[in-house]
Design a protein around this motif. Structure first.
Motif, PDB file in Angstrom:
ATOM      1  N   SER A  21     -57.034  32.980  21.132  1.00 11.90           N
ATOM      2  CA  SER A  21     -56.710  32.199  22.331  1.00 11.90           C
ATOM      3  C   SER A  21     -57.564  32.591  23.530  1.00 11.90           C
ATOM      4  O   SER A  21     -57.701  31.811  24.478  1.00 11.90           O
ATOM      5  CB  SER A  21     -55.225  32.368  22.683  1.00 11.90           C
ATOM      6  OG  SER A  21     -54.937  33.682  23.137  1.00 11.90           O
ATOM      7  N   VAL A  22     -58.158  33.772  23.492  1.00  9.29           N
ATOM      8  CA  VAL A  22     -59.033  34.215  24.584  1.00  9.29           C
ATOM      9  C   VAL A  22     -60.233  33.274  24.723  1.00  9.29           C
ATOM     10  O   VAL A  22     -60.815  33.146  25.808  1.00  9.29           O
ATOM     11  CB  VAL A  22     -59.486  35.665  24.351  1.00  9.29           C
ATOM     12  CG1 VAL A  22     -60.480  36.133  25.403  1.00  9.29           C
ATOM     13  CG2 VAL A  22     -58.272  36.603  24.353  1.00  9.29           C
ATOM     14  N   LEU A  23     -60.609  32.591  23.645  1.00 10.32           N
ATOM     15  CA  LEU A  23     -61.756  31.689  23.685  1.00 10.32           C
ATOM     16  C   LEU A  23     -61.526  30.488  24.597  1.00 10.32           C
ATOM     17  O   LEU A  23     -62.481  29.785  24.941  1.00 10.32           O
ATOM     18  CB  LEU A  23     -62.088  31.206  22.273  1.00 10.32           C
ATOM     19  CG  LEU A  23     -62.655  32.263  21.324  1.00 10.32           C
ATOM     20  CD1 LEU A  23     -62.819  31.695  19.927  1.00 10.32           C
ATOM     21  CD2 LEU A  23     -63.978  32.801  21.839  1.00 10.32           C
ATOM     22  N   LEU A  24     -60.296  30.235  24.986  1.00  7.91           N
ATOM     23  CA  LEU A  24     -60.024  29.143  25.914  1.00  7.91           C
ATOM     24  C   LEU A  24     -60.326  29.526  27.359  1.00  7.91           C
ATOM     25  O   LEU A  24     -60.423  28.647  28.220  1.00  7.91           O
ATOM     26  CB  LEU A  24     -58.555  28.713  25.821  1.00  7.91           C
ATOM     27  CG  LEU A  24     -58.086  28.071  24.518  1.00  7.91           C
ATOM     28  CD1 LEU A  24     -56.655  27.574  24.672  1.00  7.91           C
ATOM     29  CD2 LEU A  24     -58.990  26.942  24.085  1.00  7.91           C
ATOM     30  N   LEU A  25     -60.481  30.809  27.621  1.00  5.71           N
ATOM     31  CA  LEU A  25     -60.682  31.278  28.989  1.00  5.71           C
ATOM     32  C   LEU A  25     -62.148  31.154  29.395  1.00  5.71           C
ATOM     33  O   LEU A  25     -63.045  31.158  28.539  1.00  5.71           O
ATOM     34  CB  LEU A  25     -60.240  32.739  29.104  1.00  5.71           C
ATOM     35  CG  LEU A  25     -58.761  33.003  28.798  1.00  5.71           C
ATOM     36  CD1 LEU A  25     -58.502  34.504  28.766  1.00  5.71           C
ATOM     37  CD2 LEU A  25     -57.860  32.312  29.811  1.00  5.71           C
ATOM     38  N   PRO A  26     -62.421  31.063  30.693  1.00  3.13           N
ATOM     39  CA  PRO A  26     -63.812  31.064  31.163  1.00  3.13           C
ATOM     40  C   PRO A  26     -64.519  32.352  30.745  1.00  3.13           C
ATOM     41  O   PRO A  26     -63.884  33.410  30.659  1.00  3.13           O
ATOM     42  CB  PRO A  26     -63.661  30.977  32.691  1.00  3.13           C
ATOM     43  CG  PRO A  26     -62.306  30.405  32.916  1.00  3.13           C
ATOM     44  CD  PRO A  26     -61.447  30.895  31.793  1.00  3.13           C
ATOM     45  N   PRO A  27     -65.826  32.294  30.479  1.00  2.01           N
ATOM     46  CA  PRO A  27     -66.565  33.476  30.007  1.00  2.01           C
ATOM     47  C   PRO A  27     -66.390  34.704  30.894  1.00  2.01           C
ATOM     48  O   PRO A  27     -66.283  35.831  30.386  1.00  2.01           O
ATOM     49  CB  PRO A  27     -68.016  32.998  29.988  1.00  2.01           C
ATOM     50  CG  PRO A  27     -67.922  31.521  29.801  1.00  2.01           C
ATOM     51  CD  PRO A  27     -66.683  31.093  30.524  1.00  2.01           C
ATOM     52  N   ALA A  28     -66.353  34.528  32.208  1.00  2.00           N
ATOM     53  CA  ALA A  28     -66.232  35.670  33.106  1.00  2.00           C
ATOM     54  C   ALA A  28     -64.918  36.413  32.895  1.00  2.00           C
ATOM     55  O   ALA A  28     -64.874  37.650  32.934  1.00  2.00           O
ATOM     56  CB  ALA A  28     -66.344  35.211  34.562  1.00  2.00           C
ATOM     57  N   ILE A  29     -63.839  35.671  32.672  1.00  2.00           N
ATOM     58  CA  ILE A  29     -62.534  36.287  32.430  1.00  2.00           C
ATOM     59  C   ILE A  29     -62.467  36.824  31.007  1.00  2.00           C
ATOM     60  O   ILE A  29     -61.919  37.900  30.749  1.00  2.00           O
ATOM     61  CB  ILE A  29     -61.408  35.266  32.672  1.00  2.00           C
ATOM     62  CG1 ILE A  29     -61.439  34.785  34.121  1.00  2.00           C
ATOM     63  CG2 ILE A  29     -60.050  35.853  32.326  1.00  2.00           C
ATOM     64  CD1 ILE A  29     -60.414  33.719  34.445  1.00  2.00           C
ATOM     65  N   ARG A  71     -64.703  38.094  29.137  1.00  2.00           N
ATOM     66  CA  ARG A  71     -65.435  39.341  28.909  1.00  2.00           C
ATOM     67  C   ARG A  71     -64.582  40.572  29.173  1.00  2.00           C
ATOM     68  O   ARG A  71     -64.614  41.536  28.414  1.00  2.00           O
ATOM     69  CB  ARG A  71     -66.709  39.371  29.759  1.00  2.00           C
ATOM     70  CG  ARG A  71     -67.864  38.586  29.163  1.00  2.00           C
ATOM     71  CD  ARG A  71     -69.171  38.912  29.854  1.00  2.00           C
ATOM     72  NE  ARG A  71     -69.182  38.415  31.229  1.00  2.00           N
ATOM     73  CZ  ARG A  71     -69.617  37.220  31.580  1.00  2.00           C
ATOM     74  NH1 ARG A  71     -70.042  36.374  30.655  1.00  2.00           N
ATOM     75  NH2 ARG A  71     -69.611  36.835  32.846  1.00  2.00           N
ATOM     76  N   TRP A  72     -63.811  40.558  30.273  1.00  2.00           N
ATOM     77  CA  TRP A  72     -63.033  41.752  30.580  1.00  2.00           C
ATOM     78  C   TRP A  72     -61.651  41.740  29.940  1.00  2.00           C
ATOM     79  O   TRP A  72     -60.994  42.783  29.842  1.00  2.00           O
ATOM     80  CB  TRP A  72     -62.901  41.946  32.084  1.00  2.00           C
ATOM     81  CG  TRP A  72     -62.113  40.910  32.839  1.00  2.00           C
ATOM     82  CD1 TRP A  72     -62.590  39.834  33.507  1.00  2.00           C
ATOM     83  CD2 TRP A  72     -60.685  40.868  32.997  1.00  2.00           C
ATOM     84  NE1 TRP A  72     -61.573  39.107  34.066  1.00  2.00           N
ATOM     85  CE2 TRP A  72     -60.378  39.717  33.775  1.00  2.00           C
ATOM     86  CE3 TRP A  72     -59.635  41.677  32.571  1.00  2.00           C
ATOM     87  CZ2 TRP A  72     -59.083  39.367  34.115  1.00  2.00           C
ATOM     88  CZ3 TRP A  72     -58.335  41.318  32.906  1.00  2.00           C
ATOM     89  CH2 TRP A  72     -58.067  40.188  33.675  1.00  2.00           C
ATOM     90  N   LEU A  73     -61.207  40.579  29.466  1.00  2.00           N
ATOM     91  CA  LEU A  73     -59.876  40.505  28.872  1.00  2.00           C
ATOM     92  C   LEU A  73     -59.894  40.722  27.360  1.00  2.00           C
ATOM     93  O   LEU A  73     -58.863  41.092  26.779  1.00  2.00           O
ATOM     94  CB  LEU A  73     -59.264  39.133  29.187  1.00  2.00           C
ATOM     95  CG  LEU A  73     -57.760  38.980  28.967  1.00  2.00           C
ATOM     96  CD1 LEU A  73     -56.981  39.972  29.827  1.00  2.00           C
ATOM     97  CD2 LEU A  73     -57.317  37.550  29.260  1.00  2.00           C
ATOM     98  N   LEU A  74     -61.037  40.530  26.715  1.00  2.77           N
ATOM     99  CA  LEU A  74     -61.091  40.586  25.256  1.00  2.77           C
ATOM    100  C   LEU A  74     -60.682  41.952  24.715  1.00  2.77           C
ATOM    101  O   LEU A  74     -59.883  42.043  23.772  1.00  2.77           O
ATOM    102  CB  LEU A  74     -62.495  40.227  24.771  1.00  2.77           C
ATOM    103  CG  LEU A  74     -62.690  40.228  23.246  1.00  2.77           C
ATOM    104  CD1 LEU A  74     -61.726  39.258  22.579  1.00  2.77           C
ATOM    105  CD2 LEU A  74     -64.129  39.881  22.888  1.00  2.77           C
TER     106      LEU A  74
END
Length: 252
Positions: A176-184, A186-189
């Motif tokens: 589900s992290v793939l739905l987030l903008p790339p900037a977010i 990167r640090w959330l993965l």
């Protein structure tokens, strides 16, 4: 089926068969893990034994913090599910359901939940293979024998050990992290990966699953998600473009 869609499907199929493609890697890992646990079933028992105490059983299953960790997955999955549904609805209102890559990714996530954790893991495998859980084994105070991976048995009727539903859900949460903008993203993965691993291995500590149940659930769910990604995101069905006025569409 249009020529363009047929071409995209062929390209996606070829891409999915490449040795470095996620679908190919997930299939290879599934086969290797299956072979490993068939050759060395003692690994399962040794890992589960680390959490078993004579006279206490799998005592960590009563730990309040670990029980709270398990319950938290419901809230995290609900948030991801609502987010994906909101994206699909918003893009549908704009008339961009197929044209929007973000909408296709959200649709991929929703269908992935239904087919991966839902159909393959919880319906076909957990209800069909009959593998008893560690806590049910003679070795750990129960009555059932150890059943190897992929061996169908009648020691469990439904919601059995093979494979882990929580591990499949944890894999979906990572996706589900793939739905987030790339900037977010990167640090959330990294934190989400750590959470997913803890959520999955928690079931081993509880005596609810073997290590093989966890690892194969990760691999199988990833395989389902990777195949769906090829079909829904990389080679999506797209509507025919409307012909310009005065120009007759060429027959296919």
């Amino acid at each position: 089926m249009t020529r363009g869609l047929a071409l995209r499907l062929r390209l996606a199929t070829v891409a999915g068969a490449l040795p470095w493609a996620p679908a190919f890697l997930a299939l290879a890992v599934t086969l290797l893990l299956s072979l490993l646990f068939l050759i060395a079933p003692g690994v399962d028992l040794a890992v589960s034994d680390l959490f078993f105490r004579e006279g206490e059983g799998f005592a960590l299953s009563q730990d309040p913090a670990l029980r709270a960790l398990r319950r938290s997955s419901t809230w995290v999955m609900s948030a991801a599910l609502l987010g994906a549904l909101a994206i699909v609805c918003a893009e549908a209102v704009r008339g961009r359901l197929l044209a929007s890559r973000l909408a296709r990714k959200a649709g991929w996530l929703l269908l992935g939940l239904a087919l991966g954790p839902g159909l393959v893991v919880n319906t076909i495998l957990k209800d069909g293979w009959g593998r008893p859980r560690p806590v049910q084994l003679e070795t750990f105070g129960g009555e059932a024998p150890y059943i190897p991976v992929w061996e169908i048995s009648d020691w469990c009727d439904r919601n059995c050990s093979f494979v882990s539903g929580e591990a499949a859900s944890a894999t979906w949460i990572v996706a589900s992290v793939l739905l987030l903008p790339p900037a977010i993203r990167r640090w959330l993965l990294a934190p989400v990966l750590a959470y997913a691993v803890a959520l999955s291995l928690n079931r081993v500590a509880f005596g609810g699953h073997f290590l093989s149940d966890i690892l194969l659930s990760w691999a199988l769910t990833t395989l389902v998600l990777a195949l769906l990604w090829l079909l829904m995101v990389e080679a999506p069905p797209t509507p025919e473009p409307a012909p310009r006025p005065g120009i007759r569409p060429r027959p296919h």
